[in-house]
Design a protein around this motif. Sequence first.
Motif, short mmCIF file in Angstrom:
data_model
loop_
_atom_site.label_atom_id
_atom_site.label_comp_id
_atom_site.label_asym_id
_atom_site.label_seq_id
_atom_site.Cartn_x
_atom_site.Cartn_y
_atom_site.Cartn_z
N SER A 280 0.84 -1.20 0.00
CA SER A 280 0.00 0.00 0.00
C SER A 280 0.88 1.25 0.00
O SER A 280 2.05 1.22 0.40
CB SER A 280 -0.91 0.01 1.23
N ALA A 281 0.30 2.37 -0.42
CA ALA A 281 1.05 3.62 -0.51
C ALA A 281 1.59 4.05 0.85
O ALA A 281 2.73 4.52 0.96
CB ALA A 281 0.16 4.71 -1.12
N GLU A 282 0.78 3.89 1.91
CA GLU A 282 1.21 4.36 3.22
C GLU A 282 2.37 3.53 3.77
O GLU A 282 3.31 4.08 4.37
CB GLU A 282 0.03 4.34 4.20
N VAL A 283 2.33 2.23 3.56
CA VAL A 283 3.43 1.39 4.03
C VAL A 283 4.68 1.61 3.18
O VAL A 283 5.79 1.70 3.70
CB VAL A 283 3.03 -0.10 4.05
N GLN A 284 4.51 1.70 1.89
CA GLN A 284 5.65 1.96 1.02
C GLN A 284 6.31 3.30 1.35
O GLN A 284 7.53 3.43 1.25
CB GLN A 284 5.21 1.92 -0.45
N ALA A 285 5.51 4.27 1.75
CA ALA A 285 6.07 5.58 2.15
C ALA A 285 6.94 5.43 3.40
O ALA A 285 8.00 6.07 3.52
CB ALA A 285 4.95 6.57 2.39
N LEU A 286 6.50 4.58 4.33
CA LEU A 286 7.32 4.34 5.51
C LEU A 286 8.61 3.62 5.13
O LEU A 286 9.69 3.98 5.61
CB LEU A 286 6.54 3.51 6.53
N PHE A 287 8.50 2.61 4.27
CA PHE A 287 9.72 1.93 3.79
C PHE A 287 10.70 2.94 3.21
O PHE A 287 11.90 2.92 3.53
CB PHE A 287 9.36 0.90 2.71
N LYS A 288 10.19 3.80 2.35
CA LYS A 288 11.05 4.79 1.69
C LYS A 288 11.73 5.69 2.71
O LYS A 288 12.92 6.02 2.58
CB LYS A 288 10.23 5.63 0.70
N TYR A 289 10.98 6.08 3.74
CA TYR A 289 11.54 6.96 4.76
C TYR A 289 12.67 6.26 5.52
O TYR A 289 13.73 6.85 5.76
CB TYR A 289 10.44 7.39 5.72
N LEU A 290 12.45 5.02 5.89
CA LEU A 290 13.48 4.26 6.60
C LEU A 290 14.72 4.09 5.73
O LEU A 290 15.86 4.21 6.21
CB LEU A 290 12.94 2.90 7.02
N ILE A 291 14.50 3.81 4.47
CA ILE A 291 15.62 3.61 3.55
C ILE A 291 16.41 4.91 3.38
O ILE A 291 17.65 4.91 3.40
CB ILE A 291 15.11 3.08 2.19
N GLU A 292 15.71 6.03 3.25
CA GLU A 292 16.37 7.33 3.12
C GLU A 292 17.20 7.66 4.35
O GLU A 292 18.27 8.27 4.26
CB GLU A 292 15.34 8.43 2.87
N LYS A 293 16.69 7.24 5.51
CA LYS A 293 17.39 7.51 6.77
C LYS A 293 18.44 6.45 7.08
O LYS A 293 19.08 6.50 8.14
CB LYS A 293 16.38 7.57 7.92
#
Length: 471
Positions: A280-293
């Motif tokens: 889902s978009a909301e979970v993928q957004a969290l994944f992206k945030y963790l990866i960026e950090k």
Amino acid sequence: MKHVLAAVVLCASVAQAQRAPVGPATRSYVRFDTSVLALTNVRVIDGTGAAPRDNQTLIVRDGRIAALGPTGSTPTPAGAQTLDLAGKTIMPGLVMVHEHLYYPVGAGTYANLTESFSRLYLAGGVTSMRTGGNMNGFAELLVAKAIARGEKPGPFIDATAPYLEGPGMGFNQVVALRDTTDAKKLVAYWADQGATSFKAYMNISRDELRVAAREAHARGLKITGHLCSVTYREAADAGIDDLEHGFFAMNDFVPNKPLDKCVGRGGAATQTMATLDPNSAEVQALFKYLIEKKVAVTSTLAIFETFTPGRPLPQGLDVLLPLLREEYERRHANTQRNTQSPYLKAFAKGMEFERAFVKAGGTLIVGTDPTGGGGLVPGFSNQRALELLVEAGFTPLEAIRIGTLNGARYLGRGTLTGSLEVGKHADLVVLNGNPAANIADVRTVQWVFRQGVGYDPKALVESVRGKAGLW
């Protein structure tokens, strides 16, 4: 400046690498201890994810890999001790990053098992490990140093300090933080005593986590967390390096979660995760945030398997003190009867989340967490962890990389261990099968080499059989 200093220290470590020392108390478990060793005619799984290579020769000189290539074109040095390993496989020693040197013995109390557990980890093929939380105070730091000196058998240990935890958990062996000053002082104290990692726990506040992370990073050390009061996104903002238990502890989507408060001791997070779509978009957004950090995530499927009805008894229970083994077997039987367990849905969903995180570009590492209600035995459970990654959808070679090179790189030891490459420590496992074709063959351990010294896993296991739980 910090990164420059770290690079200098790392280069010095490589230059000083040598065969691991072996003291009198360790000698009875050692089968190979020579300056030059040739492993010939062997299948090589190098830990990078590359396809296996057959009929290879690996030369070990003074604890390091000196040569690796086809047997016909890789000469054996004069005077080398030679092992013909035709039909066998060598792979890197496991690098596991959520391990413990204690075990639950009743009512919020954990026994110090630094002696038996360190032997069992090595016997199972673990050559490097990080303890994911400390109930033993100085014991874990001291055993890590004793192993490094060759006084005790065991893997390299990245020793985590006692938990960074706020009020509310009720453990008998954990001091609760009162404020950010406590968090800073605790990190500084244990770093000065030799701890090399830190772990935040379920009732820490965002501010305490931020201060602890800042203090750890100032010393070149990392901090992980099994969280509940703090969300994954908040933890990334606070500077955390790693998140434990995959996404079972993710509370970013728990409805109406109050700030800095643990809801349902983590159960709410697990139940919420079971309702979510990892794509889902909301979970993928969290994944992206963790990866960026640059936040890694630790898979601990082995511990969650023990909570899930319909799953098999863990292997290795016979090494436990009979009273502890019987207690766990009763607990396992009760779990099988729990038709309302949230893990009936959540266990498979947790696997989906880990696979989706890696597909999104995230860094997954792996450990076992032999705590909970018991049942997980070091070594045996680490092998099971790789089997469960394959069940989750990773290929055997991907699972091996997660359990070796990924962990080594996370610990900052990727130039020393985690893969079979010239110049690295000779940390490797000799198997009587081919785990690239059948991941269960990771259980066919014949010998374990740590920094060029070969150990007998059977001797290590027999030395603690029926006694793990005493010491």
